[in-house]
Design a protein around this motif. Structure first.
Motif, mmCIF file in Angstrom:
data_model
loop_
_atom_site.group_PDB
_atom_site.id
_atom_site.type_symbol
_atom_site.label_atom_id
_atom_site.label_comp_id
_atom_site.label_asym_id
_atom_site.label_seq_id
_atom_site.Cartn_x
_atom_site.Cartn_y
_atom_site.Cartn_z
ATOM 1 N N PHE A 1 0.609 -1.798 -0.179
ATOM 2 C CA PHE A 1 0.012 0.333 0.177
ATOM 3 C C PHE A 1 0.745 1.205 -0.175
ATOM 4 C CE2 PHE A 1 -1.300 3.056 3.063
ATOM 5 C CZ PHE A 1 -2.666 3.635 1.889
ATOM 6 N N GLU A 2 1.771 1.308 0.912
ATOM 7 C CA GLU A 2 2.984 2.834 1.119
ATOM 8 C C GLU A 2 3.618 2.776 -0.204
ATOM 9 O OE1 GLU A 2 5.188 -0.612 3.109
ATOM 10 O OE2 GLU A 2 3.193 0.017 2.907
ATOM 11 N N SER A 3 3.887 2.229 -1.099
ATOM 12 C CA SER A 3 4.682 1.996 -2.382
ATOM 13 C C SER A 3 3.258 2.373 -3.378
ATOM 14 C CB SER A 3 4.904 0.562 -2.691
ATOM 15 O OG SER A 3 5.488 0.310 -1.954
ATOM 16 N N ALA A 4 2.299 1.838 -3.915
ATOM 17 C CA ALA A 4 1.027 1.943 -5.146
ATOM 18 C C ALA A 4 0.652 2.792 -3.862
ATOM 19 C CB ALA A 4 0.191 0.841 -4.717
ATOM 20 N N VAL A 5 0.319 3.891 -3.383
ATOM 21 C CA VAL A 5 0.097 5.069 -3.172
ATOM 22 C C VAL A 5 0.767 6.318 -3.447
ATOM 23 C CG1 VAL A 5 0.646 6.101 -0.791
ATOM 24 C CG2 VAL A 5 -1.452 6.142 -1.358
ATOM 25 N N VAL A 6 1.994 6.146 -3.556
ATOM 26 C CA VAL A 6 2.781 7.152 -4.892
ATOM 27 C C VAL A 6 2.458 6.899 -6.302
ATOM 28 C CG1 VAL A 6 5.355 7.783 -4.909
ATOM 29 C CG2 VAL A 6 4.855 6.568 -2.927
ATOM 30 N N ILE A 7 2.154 6.428 -6.436
ATOM 31 C CA ILE A 7 2.062 5.461 -8.186
ATOM 32 C C ILE A 7 1.104 6.433 -7.985
ATOM 33 C CG2 ILE A 7 1.249 3.915 -10.013
ATOM 34 C CD1 ILE A 7 3.183 2.316 -8.459
ATOM 35 N N VAL A 8 -0.164 6.697 -7.289
ATOM 36 C CA VAL A 8 -1.556 7.136 -7.202
ATOM 37 C C VAL A 8 -1.195 8.246 -7.475
ATOM 38 C CG1 VAL A 8 -4.571 7.666 -6.495
ATOM 39 C CG2 VAL A 8 -2.655 5.631 -5.936
ATOM 40 N N ASP A 9 -0.267 9.064 -6.556
ATOM 41 C CA ASP A 9 0.276 10.687 -6.283
ATOM 42 C C ASP A 9 0.444 10.804 -7.768
ATOM 43 O OD1 ASP A 9 -0.261 10.235 -3.838
ATOM 44 O OD2 ASP A 9 2.098 10.747 -3.047
ATOM 45 N N CYS A 10 1.338 10.322 -8.808
ATOM 46 C CA CYS A 10 2.087 10.199 -9.893
ATOM 47 C C CYS A 10 0.633 11.119 -11.748
ATOM 48 C CB CYS A 10 2.773 9.543 -10.552
ATOM 49 S SG CYS A 10 4.736 9.734 -9.152
ATOM 50 N N PHE A 11 -0.216 9.581 -10.802
ATOM 51 C CA PHE A 11 -1.372 9.498 -11.546
ATOM 52 C C PHE A 11 -2.148 10.359 -11.621
ATOM 53 C CE2 PHE A 11 -6.208 7.913 -11.920
ATOM 54 C CZ PHE A 11 -6.445 7.667 -13.416
ATOM 55 N N PHE A 12 -2.806 11.539 -10.668
ATOM 56 C CA PHE A 12 -3.030 12.019 -10.162
ATOM 57 C C PHE A 12 -2.796 13.453 -11.134
ATOM 58 C CE2 PHE A 12 -5.362 10.114 -6.346
ATOM 59 C CZ PHE A 12 -6.711 10.139 -7.662
ATOM 60 N N TYR A 13 -1.409 13.824 -10.961
ATOM 61 C CA TYR A 13 -1.236 14.382 -11.276
ATOM 62 C C TYR A 13 -1.099 14.295 -12.846
ATOM 63 C CZ TYR A 13 2.024 18.432 -12.550
ATOM 64 O OH TYR A 13 2.752 19.821 -12.840
ATOM 65 N N GLU A 14 -0.120 12.958 -13.909
ATOM 66 C CA GLU A 14 0.003 13.042 -15.048
ATOM 67 C C GLU A 14 -1.357 12.392 -15.495
ATOM 68 O OE1 GLU A 14 2.464 13.912 -16.228
ATOM 69 O OE2 GLU A 14 3.914 13.764 -15.529
ATOM 70 N N GLY A 15 -2.049 11.591 -15.403
ATOM 71 C CA GLY A 15 -2.820 10.581 -15.720
ATOM 72 C C GLY A 15 -3.147 9.384 -16.106
ATOM 73 N N ILE A 16 -3.090 7.995 -17.223
ATOM 74 C CA ILE A 16 -2.533 7.444 -17.313
ATOM 75 C C ILE A 16 -1.366 6.815 -18.002
ATOM 76 C CG2 ILE A 16 -3.280 6.733 -19.865
ATOM 77 C CD1 ILE A 16 -4.214 4.683 -17.348
ATOM 78 N N LYS A 17 -0.666 7.981 -18.491
ATOM 79 C CA LYS A 17 0.517 7.665 -18.785
ATOM 80 C C LYS A 17 1.376 7.391 -17.790
ATOM 81 C CE LYS A 17 3.653 11.416 -19.040
ATOM 82 N NZ LYS A 17 3.329 12.565 -19.519
ATOM 83 N N VAL A 18 1.328 7.055 -16.722
ATOM 84 C CA VAL A 18 2.729 7.264 -15.363
ATOM 85 C C VAL A 18 2.176 5.687 -15.180
ATOM 86 C CG1 VAL A 18 0.900 7.876 -13.642
ATOM 87 C CG2 VAL A 18 3.948 7.466 -13.184
ATOM 88 N N ILE A 19 1.082 4.997 -15.285
ATOM 89 C CA ILE A 19 0.600 3.719 -15.408
ATOM 90 C C ILE A 19 1.304 2.846 -15.878
ATOM 91 C CG2 ILE A 19 -1.239 2.222 -15.234
ATOM 92 C CD1 ILE A 19 -1.230 4.517 -12.554
ATOM 93 N N LEU A 20 1.148 3.476 -17.796
ATOM 94 C CA LEU A 20 1.772 3.111 -18.886
ATOM 95 C C LEU A 20 2.750 2.199 -18.467
ATOM 96 C CD1 LEU A 20 -0.729 4.085 -21.772
ATOM 97 C CD2 LEU A 20 -0.371 1.988 -20.698
ATOM 98 N N GLN A 21 3.996 3.705 -18.370
ATOM 99 C CA GLN A 21 5.495 3.589 -18.199
ATOM 100 C C GLN A 21 5.813 2.917 -17.116
ATOM 101 O OE1 GLN A 21 5.188 7.961 -17.489
ATOM 102 N NE2 GLN A 21 6.443 8.947 -19.628
ATOM 103 N N VAL A 22 5.501 2.984 -15.698
ATOM 104 C CA VAL A 22 5.874 1.888 -14.683
ATOM 105 C C VAL A 22 5.755 0.162 -14.830
ATOM 106 C CG1 VAL A 22 4.573 1.112 -11.820
ATOM 107 C CG2 VAL A 22 5.190 3.889 -13.288
ATOM 108 N N SER A 23 4.818 0.529 -15.528
ATOM 109 C CA SER A 23 4.286 -1.009 -15.902
ATOM 110 C C SER A 23 5.448 -1.893 -17.549
ATOM 111 C CB SER A 23 2.768 -1.377 -16.822
ATOM 112 O OG SER A 23 1.982 -0.420 -15.960
ATOM 113 N N LEU A 24 5.405 -0.323 -18.138
ATOM 114 C CA LEU A 24 6.875 -0.681 -19.026
ATOM 115 C C LEU A 24 7.892 -1.197 -18.276
ATOM 116 C CD1 LEU A 24 5.762 1.384 -21.807
ATOM 117 C CD2 LEU A 24 6.375 -0.767 -22.128
ATOM 118 N N ALA A 25 8.227 -0.629 -17.348
ATOM 119 C CA ALA A 25 9.459 0.329 -16.348
ATOM 120 C C ALA A 25 9.575 -1.539 -16.154
ATOM 121 C CB ALA A 25 9.374 0.666 -15.408
#
Length: 1238
Positions: free
Chosen positions: A682-706
């Motif tokens: 949870f404490e790690s995923a919530v950081v991705i949620v921070d980025c998602f609300f600022y960047e949108g779906i783009k960051v989810i795709l970038q992290v998935s590729l990484a």
């Protein structure tokens, strides 16, 4: 059509004069019609290439005077019929008048004035409707409708000159893009090409260049690939194609067709050769981009934009960019990406003023807000107009929300706390308490007694400070301090300058105290919350106590939402989650509730109060993750397709292996739907949620590729899907957040970490940094483009799945092959969709996504009539619509005036694949009460009720007995819902199933009126058959025999029961007794009064006259074999004439059978006499009846009839013809066009 008079210098060039008088010439385009030779081919080619109006209007009328060499075109026509009408009008109305004039100029002036007057009169009613479209465009739309046979409802969006590649040969022509179709027409030296493609059939659109083709657009459907090239502006054409195809996909997805957006701004004057629809689509595309870029509410409308500069105080420079103005916001985006974004809500604006211009700062504009921020724009082109527009919007904003800002502006926005609820402030909890009383839980919530109404759950289940090291607290405080400095420099709240610096801070992690506030700002949820005060509380009030499928699913999943977190191990957190999810399901029943929404919402509730969590959920479901949380998770499947495409581009070595293992489809849905919250600590995923609300779906795709990139070597060595999932699960479970001040929460994937080697821990911030650096080329606009491409694939794939499911469900009971059923389904669905997008579809037949696939597409009676006429093997000429209507009533078992595909296919199968008995049974049913129209049914019911009291008749008693049995069975079924004994239910189910196996003995008997309607249908069915004479003779013989059988049955129905039974065996051979029917004159009169007139609208007047003549002859020539007491001889001439208004029918239709067609006149006369008897019986006596067994036995005696009904007919050809016709539903078919191929 009449034309505004235009000067024509060469009257005979490419035209042939057909008629002439002293003042007018009627001309035909050379090469049009029969013949034409080489000249015709050249002229036709020239017309297409130059887009000449002569292509669709090959006739014209010219005005000419004797002394002048100048001609004036006054009318044109697409057909000889149309132009002849105009010519005759001129001859009848103008020739005599024009002969009076002495001066040629006066004649021309008078003619021109008269023609202008006619045009003005014709356009008087149409002018307001189409005045936005320029004249040239209207002409193109007319050509499109004439050429492709489109109805008035089909709107042209734009048209382009281009080449269509047929093989390796380009065909120059015109591409017409309409709201629902892509059409192309070319005519080159006799070679004609016509293409019509529905947008809903397009599976792929690509713009590419190959060695074979120059830069071209490839349009793919299931059946073909079409290539178009040589566009003047290929990018504009391709963009418009994408928009139209996207609208079509939307229609398949949520059943919403194209509707012009009346709120979009209109241009001050029409643009040359651009339709209003094209402008509307362009404005819509800009609007969508504007809302997505600045995360604005869905009802926001962009009014305009202009280039300008913005003074940025944090670095003291003027940034070049664009200002956007809409009804509630002023926004700014810099030309350089991420240099600066700014959103100014008009509700926050206090002053808008024009500052003094200077050489350094030309045309400056100053805007001040309530938060004491001032924004300085300069280099505005039309500053005065801009200020006026902003002032207009400010007036509307203040009138809409006179005191909203005072209450809703968050007091603590400048603080570091998370108390952000505008109207549920802890300091004044009773201010918004509703007046109406409701249950305690809700009352407590609205009175702010529920802690979650004003705080996030983390504040209530706070961090245990003893377990957190000092260094972690120090880092958290440093983060907070960094954000406070940022707020001081860049502003705080909605009007904050958003720059690259803002993104850097987000990537480093948002402090827990600020997380809720910044999520609201970056997602745009804050805007919707402050403009809808009290909305959430009202929804909670309305949804309490309401039960639905969504609420059941919510209850089931409540305790599965982050069960490892203490906040959701007690009723307080569970109750808050229940209220938010139920309120959203109530707000948006289309989505309702979808799995994964509970996980995301539970995290939102940790950092936000209930109202804030609700508006964040709205932003997620409706704007940031479109179509993710619906029954078919279309949005997630679309982004999964993008992920596969990106894997192929960025990690080509791994892509093929992943496809072989089938891993991507398994992982991506869980990653995307829950934003990694279900697969990462949870404490790690919530950081991705921070980025998602600022960047949108783009960051989810970038992290998935990484993540895939980091595990590439291990994944390449995996042998199956399970091994690959274990590798990824183990990796994700060890992504840690070393800066977290929350105690670590046990994760569900902990079991995967067991292994020989201790797991390698991955820092979440390092993972995000790597993702941004390695895959920085990803842009939001590119993702939207890819989403469109994948949406086509996904929706077509879902539609194919639906088609296969429906066909499998239907195929068991139907005689068609799987391929025939699939073809039938395509035609059925196309009919439904066509009616939807041409505006003829009733609201009841709109597609409901919540229904099973079989019920989603349904058609009404008018649509069924069209399909029946084109697909039925029983073509009955003018009688076909009547038969179709009866068939519809038979198939519509639930009486909702709509039939689904199974019902439709059942009806078609009965006509095509039944044996002789089945086909006759279907025809028999089509002439019994369920198939009758309401008026006929009502009259039949009335007659039945009247004769029920007659003790001498058996049939009504049988019907009454049957009715009572049905009533009892219904009561039993109703009772069956109360006992708990499952065996009782099984017995009832078995009975119900057995009752469906209908035998011919179950069919009710047919009255003589219904029988005559059946004969009428059969006569019409045989009218175009190759052996129609044999069939007519056969049906005349059978009808005569059956009418006599009916008479015998009627006579025997009056005998005692035993005698009737004894005589039943030979009732077809015995001569009827000469008893008079026991009906008094009084009962005759009362019956005639009670029995309404039958529907005679389908009879031709010729039939009626023939019937009268035949009736009179029959009365005196032949008594039909009956004695002096037979009813036919009791009729006078007057009674016979009156009886014509009843359901009389001549056995010989004037349109299909002449007297000489039948060799044996005796059969005909006997038949007619019996017909008269039947007529008399139908209005007076209900004793006459015939059973299905008797009809079947009689038909079997005639070989011609047996052969007709046993004949096998292939439906494939009819389906192909219907597919060609289904797009060309034009009401006008009298225009002359050369044959359309393809």
């Amino acid at each position: 059509m009449w034309l505004p008079p235009e000067e024509v210098l060469l009257a005979n060039a490419l035209w042939v004069t057909e008629r002439a008088n002293p003042f007018f010439l009627l001309q035909r385009r050379r090469g049009h019609g029969k013949g034409g030779g080489l000249t015709g081919l050249l002229v036709g080619t020239l017309d297409v290439v130059l887009d000449s109006s002569a292509r669709v209007a090959p006739y014209r009328i010219l005005h000419q005077t004797l002394d002048s060499q100048i001609y004036w075109a006054v009318a044109c026509g697409s057909s000889r019929k149309e132009i002849t009408t105009h010519w005759e009008w001129l001859e009848n109305n103008l020739l005599q008048t024009l002969a009076i004039f002495d001066n040629a100029e006066d004649i021309t002036t008078f003619v021109k004035g008269k023609i202008h007057g006619i045009i003005a009169e014709e356009n008087k009613n149409q002018q307001p409707q189409g005045e936005e479209d320029p004249g040239k465009f209207k002409e193109a739309e007319l050509k499109m409708r004439k050429q492709f046979g489109m109805p008035e409802g089909e709107k042209l969006v734009n048209y382009y000159s281009c080449s269509y590649w047929k093989g390796r040969v380009p065909r120059q022509g015109w591409l017409y893009l309409t709201v629902n179709h892509l059409c192309f027409y070319s005519f080159l030296l006799g070679k004609e090409v016509t293409l019509i493609v529905q947008w809903v059939d397009v599976t792929q659109l690509e713009k590419n260049a190959t060695l074979l083709f120059p830069e071209c657009i490839k349009v793919s459907t299931r059946d073909s690939e079409l290539y178009f090239s040589m566009f003047l502006n290929i990018s504009e054409t391709f963009k418009l194609m994408e928009q139209l195809a996207n609208i079509a996909m939307r229609q398949l997805l949520d059943n919403k067709g194209f509707v012009e957006d009346m709120l979009l701004p209109k241009p001050s004057k029409p643009l040359k050769n651009i339709s209003a629809l094209k402008r509307d689509l362009d404005a819509r595309a800009k609007n969508d981009w504007y809302r997505a870029t600045f995360r604005l509410p869905k009802d926001e409308r962009l009014d305009g934009h202009t280039d300008c500069t913005l003074w940025t105080p944090f670095n003291k420079i003027h940034i070049l960019g664009q200002m956007f103005v809409s009804n509630d916001y002023i926004c700014f985006a810099s030309k350089a990406e991420e240099a600066c974004h700014l959103i100014i809500p008009l509700r926050e604006v206090t002053i808008v003023e024009k500052a003094d211009s200077s050489s350094v700062l030309p045309s400056p504009l100053s805007i001040s807000t309530k938060s004491k921020m001032t924004f300085l724009f300069a280099n505005l082109k039309d500053r005065d107009f801009l200020v006026q527009r902003i002032s207009d919007f400010l007036l509307k904003t203040s009138s809409k929300k006179p005191c909203s800002n005072g209450k809703t502006r968050k007091k603590s926005l400048g603080d570091q706390t998370c108390e952000e609820t505008p109207e549920l402030s802890p300091s004044s909890p009773l201010e918004v308490s509703p007046a109406s009383p409701f249950n305690n839980q809700l009352a407590n919530f609205c009175a702010d007694k529920v802690p979650t109404a004003s705080h996030g759950l983390l504040k209530l289940f706070g961090t245990n400070h003893e377990n957190i090291s000092e260094s972690h607290w120090a880092k958290e405080k440093m983060k907070e301090e960094s954000w406070n400095i940022h707020f001081f420099e860049y502003g705080r709240g909605m009007c904050m300058y958003r720059t690259a610096k803002t993104r850097e801070l987000v990537l480093k992690g948002i402090p827990e105290n600020l997380r809720g506030e910044l999520w609201l700002l970056f997602s745009g949820a804050w805007n919707e919350m402050v403009t809808h005060p009290g909305y959430y509380a009202d929804l909670v009030e309305q949804s309490v106590g309401k039960y639905s499928l969504a609420t059941e699913e919510i209850e089931r999943d409540l305790h599965r939402s982050m069960p490892e977190h203490p906040a959701f191990q007690n009723e307080l957190g569970i109750a808050a989650l229940r209220r938010v999810l139920t309120a959203y399901a109530f707000r948006n029943p289309t989505i309702g509730y979808c799995q994964a929404m509970n996980i995301v919402t539970s995290v939102l509730l940790l950092y936000c109060n209930e109202e804030e969590a609700f508006w964040l959920l709205v932003a997620l479901c409706e704007r940031m993750l479109p179509d993710y949380y619906n029954t078919r998770v279309v949005g997630a499947l679309v982004d999964q397709g993008i992920f596969e495409e990106l894997t192929q581009d960025c990690l080509p070595h791994l892509s093929e292996k992943m496809q072989d293992l089938g891993v991507i489809s398994s992982i991506s849905l869980s990653w995307f739907l829950t934003l990694f919250l279900s697969v990462m600590p949870f404490e790690s995923a919530v950081v991705i949620v921070d980025c998602f609300f600022y960047e949108g779906i783009k960051v989810i795709l970038q992290v998935s590729l990484a993540i895939l990139d980091a595990n590439m070597d291990k994944l390449l060595n995996c042998s199956d899907e399970g091994e690959a999932m274990t590798v990824l699960g183990r990796y994700l479970d060890n992504v840690i957040n070393r800066h977290s001040v929350s105690p670590p929460i046990p994760h569900l994937h902990a079991l995967l970490t067991s292994g020989d080697e201790p797991p390698v821990q991955i820092d979440i911030f390092q993972l995000i940094k790597t993702a941004y650096e390695k895959f920085s080329h990803l842009k939001a606009d590119d993702i939207e483009q890819m989403r469109f491409k994948q949406r086509l694939k996904v929706i077509h794939s879902l539609e194919d799945t639906a088609k296969r499911s429906v066909v499998r469900a239907v195929s068991g009971d139907i005689g068609f092959s799987m391929q025939e059923l699939e073809d039938l389904y395509v035609v059925f669905k196309a009919k439904h969709l066509m009616s939807c997008y041409w505006g003829n579809c009733a609201a009841a037949s709109q597609r409901d996504q919540s229904l099973p696939y079989l019920e989603q597409y349904r058609i009404n009676m008018e649509q069924f009539k069209d399909l029946f006429a084109s697909l039925t093997p029983w073509s009955c000429g003018l009688h076909t619509p009547v038969l179709a209507e009866r068939m519809f009533h038979v198939l519509d078992e639930n009486k909702d005036s709509l039939i689904n595909f199974k019902e439709f296919a059942t009806g078609m199968s009965g006509m095509y694949h039944g044996d002789l008995t089945e086909k006759l049974k279907l025809l028999y049913k089509l002439h019994l009460p369920p198939a009758l129209n309401p008026e006929e049914a009502e009259s039949a019911l009335e007659a039945t009720n009247y004769f029920t009291d007659d003790k001498t008749t058996e049939e009504p008693a049988v019907q009454e007995d049957k009715t009572s049995r049905e009533k009892n069975s219904k009561e039993q079924e109703e009772k069956g819902t109360s006992p708990q004994d499952y065996r009782y239910h099984l017995r009832m189910w078995a009975k119900e199933k057995d009752s469906k196996k209908e035998t011919i003995k179950d069919l009710p008997k047919m009255s003589q009126e219904q029988f005559i309607e059946l004969c009428k249908t059969l006569y019409n069915m045989f009218s175009e058959d190759p052996v129609e004479q044999e069939l007519y003779h056969a049906i005349a013989t059978v009808a005569s025999l059956l009418l006599r059988i009916g008479e015998v049955g009627k006579k025997f129905s009056h005998q005692p029961t035993k005698k009737a039974v004894d005589c039943k065996a030979n009732n077809s051979q015995d001569v009827p007794s000469e008893e008079e029917s026991p009906t008094s004159e009084q009962s005759q009169n009362s019956t005639v009064e009670r029995y309404p007139q039958a529907n005679t609208e389908n009879k031709a007047s010729g039939d009626v006259q023939l019937e009268k003549h035949q009736q009179e002859n029959q009365i005196f020539v032949d008594g039909g074999g009956e004695g002096p007491g037979s009813p036919i001889q009791m009729l006078s001439d007057d009674e016979t004439k009156d009886d014509m208004s009843m359901s009389s029918y001549s056995m010989v239709s004037t349109g299909s059978l002449q007297c000489e067609d039948i060799a044996d006149d005796t059969v005909l006369v006997g038949c007619e006499a019996a017909s008269s008897v039947a007529r008399y019986g139908s209005t007076i006596d209900t004793d006459w009846s015939i059973s299905f067994e008797q009809i079947l036995a009689s038909v079997l005696t005639e070989t011609a009839l047996v052969n007709y009904f046993e004949k096998k007919i292939d439906i494939t050809q009819k389906i192909k013809e219907q597919k060609k016709v289904e797009r060309q539903c034009s009401s006008s078919s009298d225009y002359e066009l050369s044959s359309v191929s393809g």
